[in-house]
Scaffold this motif. Structure first.
Motif, mmCIF file in Angstrom:
data_model
loop_
_atom_site.group_PDB
_atom_site.id
_atom_site.type_symbol
_atom_site.label_atom_id
_atom_site.label_comp_id
_atom_site.label_asym_id
_atom_site.label_seq_id
_atom_site.Cartn_x
_atom_site.Cartn_y
_atom_site.Cartn_z
ATOM 1 N N GLN A 191 0.854 -1.176 0.000
ATOM 2 C CA GLN A 191 0.000 0.000 0.000
ATOM 3 C C GLN A 191 0.892 1.228 0.000
ATOM 4 O OE1 GLN A 191 -2.959 0.121 3.007
ATOM 5 N NE2 GLN A 191 -3.998 -1.697 2.267
ATOM 6 N N THR A 192 0.622 2.111 -0.924
ATOM 7 C CA THR A 192 1.389 3.341 -1.002
ATOM 8 C C THR A 192 1.159 4.150 0.274
ATOM 9 O OG1 THR A 192 1.221 3.413 -3.400
ATOM 10 C CG2 THR A 192 1.691 5.489 -2.294
ATOM 11 N N PRO A 193 2.217 4.539 0.962
ATOM 12 C CA PRO A 193 2.037 5.355 2.168
ATOM 13 C C PRO A 193 1.438 6.725 1.816
ATOM 14 C CG PRO A 193 4.314 4.580 1.966
ATOM 15 C CD PRO A 193 3.607 4.230 0.708
ATOM 16 N N GLN A 194 0.545 7.193 2.652
ATOM 17 C CA GLN A 194 -0.077 8.500 2.411
ATOM 18 C C GLN A 194 0.963 9.617 2.433
ATOM 19 O OE1 GLN A 194 -3.325 9.153 1.437
ATOM 20 N NE2 GLN A 194 -3.207 6.943 1.153
ATOM 21 N N TRP A 195 2.000 9.471 3.262
ATOM 22 C CA TRP A 195 3.036 10.495 3.301
ATOM 23 C C TRP A 195 3.752 10.597 1.960
ATOM 24 C CZ3 TRP A 195 7.784 8.736 2.107
ATOM 25 C CH2 TRP A 195 8.095 7.407 2.387
ATOM 26 N N ALA A 196 3.878 9.473 1.250
ATOM 27 C CA ALA A 196 4.554 9.499 -0.049
ATOM 28 C C ALA A 196 3.740 10.309 -1.054
ATOM 29 C CB ALA A 196 4.786 8.080 -0.559
ATOM 30 N N ILE A 197 2.435 10.138 -1.018
ATOM 31 C CA ILE A 197 1.580 10.910 -1.922
ATOM 32 C C ILE A 197 1.630 12.386 -1.550
ATOM 33 C CG2 ILE A 197 -0.805 11.279 -2.671
ATOM 34 C CD1 ILE A 197 -1.182 8.211 -2.247
ATOM 35 N N ALA A 198 1.589 12.691 -0.246
ATOM 36 C CA ALA A 198 1.639 14.084 0.198
ATOM 37 C C ALA A 198 2.951 14.753 -0.223
ATOM 38 C CB ALA A 198 1.469 14.146 1.715
ATOM 39 N N ILE A 199 4.064 14.066 -0.009
ATOM 40 C CA ILE A 199 5.367 14.627 -0.409
ATOM 41 C C ILE A 199 5.419 14.803 -1.914
ATOM 42 C CG2 ILE A 199 7.843 14.100 -0.595
ATOM 43 C CD1 ILE A 199 7.641 12.872 2.212
ATOM 44 N N HIS A 200 4.926 13.810 -2.637
ATOM 45 C CA HIS A 200 4.958 13.868 -4.097
ATOM 46 C C HIS A 200 4.166 15.074 -4.610
ATOM 47 C CE1 HIS A 200 5.909 11.930 -7.883
ATOM 48 N NE2 HIS A 200 4.695 12.248 -8.291
ATOM 49 N N LEU A 201 2.973 15.247 -4.099
ATOM 50 C CA LEU A 201 2.155 16.387 -4.528
ATOM 51 C C LEU A 201 2.765 17.716 -4.099
ATOM 52 C CD1 LEU A 201 -1.430 14.996 -3.857
ATOM 53 C CD2 LEU A 201 -0.308 15.333 -6.082
ATOM 54 N N ALA A 202 3.311 17.767 -2.881
ATOM 55 C CA ALA A 202 3.892 19.002 -2.360
ATOM 56 C C ALA A 202 5.139 19.434 -3.122
ATOM 57 C CB ALA A 202 4.216 18.846 -0.878
ATOM 58 N N THR A 203 5.824 18.491 -3.746
ATOM 59 C CA THR A 203 7.038 18.850 -4.493
ATOM 60 C C THR A 203 6.803 18.909 -5.997
ATOM 61 O OG1 THR A 203 7.764 16.542 -4.474
ATOM 62 C CG2 THR A 203 8.611 17.985 -2.730
ATOM 63 N N ALA A 248 0.272 10.215 -15.846
ATOM 64 C CA ALA A 248 -0.341 9.946 -14.539
ATOM 65 C C ALA A 248 -1.816 10.346 -14.511
ATOM 66 C CB ALA A 248 0.421 10.674 -13.443
ATOM 67 N N LEU A 249 -2.278 11.094 -15.481
ATOM 68 C CA LEU A 249 -3.682 11.496 -15.533
ATOM 69 C C LEU A 249 -4.578 10.417 -16.122
ATOM 70 C CD1 LEU A 249 -3.314 15.210 -16.670
ATOM 71 C CD2 LEU A 249 -3.748 14.335 -14.370
ATOM 72 N N ARG A 250 -3.987 9.284 -16.486
ATOM 73 C CA ARG A 250 -4.795 8.187 -17.050
ATOM 74 C C ARG A 250 -5.885 7.793 -16.069
ATOM 75 N NH1 ARG A 250 -0.144 4.417 -17.522
ATOM 76 N NH2 ARG A 250 -1.665 3.137 -16.455
ATOM 77 N N PRO A 251 -7.081 7.523 -16.554
ATOM 78 C CA PRO A 251 -8.174 7.176 -15.657
ATOM 79 C C PRO A 251 -7.989 5.845 -14.921
ATOM 80 C CG PRO A 251 -8.941 7.281 -17.948
ATOM 81 C CD PRO A 251 -7.492 7.650 -17.930
ATOM 82 N N ASP A 252 -7.153 4.945 -15.424
ATOM 83 C CA ASP A 252 -6.980 3.655 -14.749
ATOM 84 C C ASP A 252 -6.037 3.725 -13.555
ATOM 85 O OD1 ASP A 252 -4.922 4.118 -16.610
ATOM 86 O OD2 ASP A 252 -4.406 1.996 -16.641
ATOM 87 N N LEU A 253 -5.397 4.869 -13.347
ATOM 88 C CA LEU A 253 -4.531 5.017 -12.177
ATOM 89 C C LEU A 253 -5.369 5.456 -10.983
ATOM 90 C CD1 LEU A 253 -1.379 6.762 -13.658
ATOM 91 C CD2 LEU A 253 -1.706 4.377 -13.106
ATOM 92 N N ARG A 254 -5.178 4.785 -9.869
ATOM 93 C CA ARG A 254 -5.988 5.054 -8.685
ATOM 94 C C ARG A 254 -5.122 5.462 -7.504
ATOM 95 N NH1 ARG A 254 -6.365 0.681 -6.941
ATOM 96 N NH2 ARG A 254 -5.872 -0.956 -8.327
ATOM 97 N N VAL A 255 -4.082 6.178 -7.705
ATOM 98 C CA VAL A 255 -3.162 6.517 -6.616
ATOM 99 C C VAL A 255 -3.907 7.308 -5.547
ATOM 100 C CG1 VAL A 255 -1.069 7.765 -6.007
ATOM 101 C CG2 VAL A 255 -1.176 6.488 -8.134
ATOM 102 N N GLY A 256 -3.770 6.858 -4.323
ATOM 103 C CA GLY A 256 -4.375 7.558 -3.202
ATOM 104 C C GLY A 256 -5.714 7.006 -2.788
ATOM 105 N N HIS A 257 -6.223 6.010 -3.469
ATOM 106 C CA HIS A 257 -7.534 5.429 -3.119
ATOM 107 C C HIS A 257 -7.339 4.137 -2.383
ATOM 108 C CE1 HIS A 257 -9.866 8.291 -5.435
ATOM 109 N NE2 HIS A 257 -8.903 8.222 -6.318
#
Length: 160
Positions: free
Chosen positions: A43-55, A151-160
């Motif tokens: 499971q992708t850690p939520q902190w990884a998504i937060a850091i990724h978006l923040a940078t 990454a905008l592809r609809p089949d990607l569900r990062v963060g869900h």
């Protein structure tokens, strides 16, 4: 008249390209083989998504601004360093985001390219190769832009 032009440094570009084309498939294959059983439970850690978006999100417009504005002055160098730091963090953080497949996938080619070309661009400007620096920084910017589009592809569900 003496030729004072700097010799063109080709070998670092060849070495960087070879590293990308050899390392990327090996990393993806190793991730698939080693992580085959863990892929279902990762499971992708939520902190990884937060850091990724923040940078990544501020890096896209900042990179465009740095590429389009006047070059070589103090502000260019400062903003370029900020952008490079954001991209370095983004690229490293990307390897923690594997929610769609559970392992590294095709999108992970982009951070490998960034981690190769970004230092190459910095090295080139330190050697005085402005044209090589400009080219490397352009590709360092276009890689994340391409990753963003993919990454905008609809089949990607990062963060869900």
């Amino acid at each position: 008249m003496e030729n004072t032009a700097r010799p063109r440094i080709v070998w670092p570009t060849i070495a960087a390209s070879a590293a990308i084309f050899v390392a990327t498939p090996l990393m993806i294959a190793a991730s698939v083989i080693i992580g085959r059983t863990a892929a279902d439970t990762y499971q992708t850690p939520q902190w990884a998504i937060a850091i990724h978006l923040a940078t990544a999100l501020p890096a896209l417009p900042l990179g465009a601004y740095v590429l389009l504005r006047r070059k070589g002055d103090r502000l260019h160098r400062l903003l370029g360093r900020v952008w490079a730091a954001l991209m370095l963090i983004t690229a490293l953080d990307t390897f923690f985001i594997r929610e769609v497949t559970g392992h590294l996938g095709p999108l992970h080619v982009f951070p490998v390219i960034t981690l190769t070309v970004l230092p190459l661009g910095i090295w080139r400007i330190r050697k005085g190769d402005v044209a090589g620096h400009r080219k490397a920084m352009f590709y360092s910017y276009m890689g994340p832009c391409s990753a963003f589009v993919f990454a905008l592809r609809p089949d990607l569900r990062v963060g869900h």
